[in-house]
Motif scaffolding. Structure first.
Motif, short mmCIF file in Angstrom:
data_model
loop_
_atom_site.label_atom_id
_atom_site.label_comp_id
_atom_site.label_asym_id
_atom_site.label_seq_id
_atom_site.Cartn_x
_atom_site.Cartn_y
_atom_site.Cartn_z
N ASP A 58 -52.53 1.28 6.01
CA ASP A 58 -52.66 1.78 7.38
C ASP A 58 -51.42 2.62 7.68
OD1 ASP A 58 -52.89 2.31 10.06
OD2 ASP A 58 -53.34 0.23 10.64
N LEU A 64 -60.44 24.27 12.86
CA LEU A 64 -61.48 23.29 13.19
C LEU A 64 -62.49 23.17 12.03
CD1 LEU A 64 -62.09 21.47 15.56
CD2 LEU A 64 -63.50 23.30 16.51
N PRO A 76 -55.80 23.68 7.91
CA PRO A 76 -57.14 24.11 8.33
C PRO A 76 -57.21 24.42 9.82
CG PRO A 76 -57.14 21.83 7.47
CD PRO A 76 -55.73 22.22 7.75
N LEU A 114 -63.27 13.58 12.50
CA LEU A 114 -62.05 13.78 13.31
C LEU A 114 -62.28 14.79 14.43
CD1 LEU A 114 -58.99 12.95 13.35
CD2 LEU A 114 -58.54 15.04 12.10
N ALA A 115 -63.08 15.81 14.13
CA ALA A 115 -63.33 16.88 15.11
C ALA A 115 -64.62 16.65 15.89
CB ALA A 115 -63.40 18.22 14.37
N SER A 170 -51.74 20.05 7.14
CA SER A 170 -51.19 20.48 8.43
C SER A 170 -52.36 20.92 9.31
CB SER A 170 -50.19 21.62 8.20
OG SER A 170 -49.65 22.07 9.42
N THR A 171 -52.12 21.85 10.22
CA THR A 171 -53.15 22.37 11.10
C THR A 171 -52.84 23.82 11.45
OG1 THR A 171 -54.04 22.30 13.35
CG2 THR A 171 -51.89 21.34 13.05
N PHE A 201 -54.39 12.36 3.42
CA PHE A 201 -55.37 12.85 4.39
C PHE A 201 -55.21 12.33 5.82
CE2 PHE A 201 -57.65 13.57 0.39
CZ PHE A 201 -58.02 14.89 0.57
N PRO A 202 -54.61 11.14 6.06
CA PRO A 202 -54.63 10.63 7.43
C PRO A 202 -54.08 11.65 8.44
CG PRO A 202 -53.90 8.91 5.96
CD PRO A 202 -54.01 10.17 5.13
N GLY A 235 -59.24 9.41 2.53
CA GLY A 235 -60.30 9.69 1.55
C GLY A 235 -61.62 9.02 1.86
N1 LIG Z 1 -61.14 18.34 10.99
C1 LIG Z 1 -60.36 19.26 11.55
O1 LIG Z 1 -60.79 20.04 12.42
C2 LIG Z 1 -58.92 19.40 11.10
C3 LIG Z 1 -58.20 20.49 11.59
C4 LIG Z 1 -56.86 20.61 11.22
C5 LIG Z 1 -56.28 19.68 10.37
N2 LIG Z 1 -57.02 18.65 9.90
C6 LIG Z 1 -56.35 17.66 9.03
O2 LIG Z 1 -57.13 17.40 7.88
C7 LIG Z 1 -56.87 16.07 7.43
C8 LIG Z 1 -58.20 15.38 7.12
O3 LIG Z 1 -58.92 15.26 8.34
P1 LIG Z 1 -60.51 15.12 8.44
O4 LIG Z 1 -60.96 16.18 9.35
O5 LIG Z 1 -61.11 14.98 7.09
O6 LIG Z 1 -60.60 13.75 9.27
P2 LIG Z 1 -61.50 12.45 9.12
O7 LIG Z 1 -62.86 12.77 8.64
O8 LIG Z 1 -61.35 11.72 10.42
O9 LIG Z 1 -60.72 11.65 7.99
C9 LIG Z 1 -59.44 11.19 8.25
C10 LIG Z 1 -59.06 10.22 7.17
O10 LIG Z 1 -57.77 9.71 7.50
C11 LIG Z 1 -57.88 8.30 7.55
N3 LIG Z 1 -56.97 7.74 8.54
C12 LIG Z 1 -56.87 8.05 9.85
N4 LIG Z 1 -55.93 7.29 10.43
C13 LIG Z 1 -55.44 6.49 9.45
C14 LIG Z 1 -54.46 5.48 9.41
N5 LIG Z 1 -53.79 5.09 10.51
N6 LIG Z 1 -54.20 4.86 8.23
C15 LIG Z 1 -54.87 5.20 7.11
N7 LIG Z 1 -55.83 6.15 7.09
C16 LIG Z 1 -56.10 6.77 8.25
C17 LIG Z 1 -59.32 7.98 7.89
O11 LIG Z 1 -59.60 6.67 7.51
P3 LIG Z 1 -60.71 5.74 8.23
O12 LIG Z 1 -62.02 6.09 7.59
O13 LIG Z 1 -60.27 4.37 7.93
O14 LIG Z 1 -60.68 6.07 9.69
C18 LIG Z 1 -60.02 9.05 7.06
O15 LIG Z 1 -60.09 8.67 5.70
C19 LIG Z 1 -56.06 15.39 8.53
O16 LIG Z 1 -54.71 15.31 8.16
C20 LIG Z 1 -56.22 16.31 9.71
O17 LIG Z 1 -55.09 16.28 10.59
C21 LIG Z 1 -58.33 18.48 10.24
#
Ligand SMILES: NC(=O)c1ccc[n+]([C@@H]2O[C@H](COP(=O)([O-])OP(=O)(O)OC[C@H]3O[C@@H](n4cnc5c(N)ncnc54)[C@H](OP(=O)(O)O)[C@@H]3O)[C@@H](O)[C@H]2O)c1
Length: 240
Positions: A59, A174, A172, A179-180, A129-130, A78-79, A19
């Motif tokens: 974590d 990309l 989702p 993350l991306a 998921s993805t 969300f992680p 979050g």
């Molecule tokens: N973005 C995409 O293209 C995409 C595509 C498919 C699926 N998803 C999925 O969507 C979800 C949200 O992703 P997002 O794109 O919003 O990514 P994001 O902006 O990188 O956010 C990820 C979140 O997860 C937290 N996190 C990561 N590793 C962690 C750990 N070891 N322990 C606790 N918290 C952790 C991060 O915390 P910190 O701030 O502390 O790093 C951040 O709050 C994920 O599950 C991802 O796999 C995303």
């Protein structure tokens, strides 16, 4: 009293894991705007200070104990990770890391929250998921295996916890978040990524946050055990 579309609803208590950025942060902002109370657990709690949220440390790589209020009406995990490599270069540690952050972290957090979710009598869980689970993609073996397990976990829990707790998954494609970042860090990459999608665009955090809010609300009261593909058509549509 906040409104839930046409429904008048009580302010909900929602557990948010992660979050601090991307889709999670957009979701926290939306839930606050809707009048709900966010109980956050995250790796970097200071990142939520500007939203006036006091988060507990969590974590997913090494989950410790978590404490929750007596009642939780919602839970969102969300992680996640994007570690793309050809299969022959993936090590057991790569697979273990993806499973740990995406699956085992979610299991630990869900087990700690379960008594509070049961106390609600009408709770909703959302996992991530993805697109790479429904649509096979090169370089995605490790993350697709981990997220595939998340989808299977969600369906099992949806069955085990019905009717008191609904469990759904968002898958989702990309999405423009940190993350991306490495996949979208130039105009050329952004344009190429958009063109791979039938809808000719990549996702925005808000596209997903509004769906999370819907899944947490009474408007989705008849939905459980679903995987929702928010992916610009990538997993299901051909445009030729
Ligand atoms: N973005 C995409 O293209 C995409 C595509 C498919 C699926 N998803 C999925 O969507 C979800 C949200 O992703 P997002 O794109 O919003 O990514 P994001 O902006 O990188 O956010 C990820 C979140 O997860 C937290 N996190 C990561 N590793 C962690 C750990 N070891 N322990 C606790 N918290 C952790 C991060 O915390 P910190 O701030 O502390 O790093 C951040 O709050 C994920 O599950 C991802 O796999 C995303």
């Amino acid at each position: 009293m906040p409104t839930d579309g046409n429904l008048k609803v009580m302010s909900k208590h929602i557990a948010i894991i992660g979050g601090t950025s991307g889709i999670g942060r957009a979701t926290v902002a939306q839930l606050q705007a809707d009048g709900h109370t966010v109980h956050a657990a995250c790796r970097t709690p200071e990142k939520l200070a500007d939203l006036e949220i006091v988060a507990q440390p969590f974590d997913a790589a090494a989950p410790g104990p978590l404490t929750w209020p007596e009642r939780l009406d919602g839970f969102v995990y969300f992680p996640g990770s994007i570690s793309l490599k050809p299969f022959h270069r993936l090590t057991p540690e790569d697979f273990q890391r993806d499973l740990q952050v995406n699956l085992f972290g979610a299991i630990a957090a869900l087990q700690s929250a379960l008594p509070a979710l049961k106390a609600s009598g009408n709770a909703s869980v959302v996992l991530f998921s993805t697109v790479a689970v429904a649509q096979g993609m090169p370089m995605h073996a490790s993350i697709a295996a981990a997220k595939g397990a998340v989808e299977a976990l969600a369906k099992s829990l949806a069955a085990e916890w019905a009717p008191a707790i609904r469990v759904n998954v968002i898958a989702p494609s990309l999405t423009d978040t940190p993350l991306a970042g490495a996949l979208l860090n130039s105009d050329l990459k952004k344009e190429a990524a958009a063109k791979r999608h039938p809808l000719q665009q990549v996702g925005r955090s808000e596209d997903l946050a509004t769906l999370v809010a819907h899944l947490l609300s009474g408007h989705s009261r008849f939905m459980t055990g679903q995987v929702l593909h928010v992916d610009g058509g990538l997993s299901s549509v051909r445009t030729f």
